[in-house]
Scaffold this motif. Sequence first.
Motif: not given
Length: 75
Positions: A46-50
């Motif tokens: 989620s952190s990478a995508a966000g």
Amino acid sequence: MADRSESTPWTPLSWAAANGWEDCVKMLFKEKGTTQHNHNGRSALSSAAGGGQAIVTMLLFEEPGIQVDKATPLS
């Protein structure tokens, strides 16, 4: 060392993923897996995508057993 510390609410894996540090993500993932969540309960994926980190997002997304959060840019 791959857990949250008192100085930051982020895990090293989430921090590396959000910043697109591919080699660091590979090392931390190999060491601890993807079960770590940051202070908001977000996974490294989620952190990478966000953070708009497409390469790291795909790297993590291809891992078996990856967790996709309910409140994620991928859901």
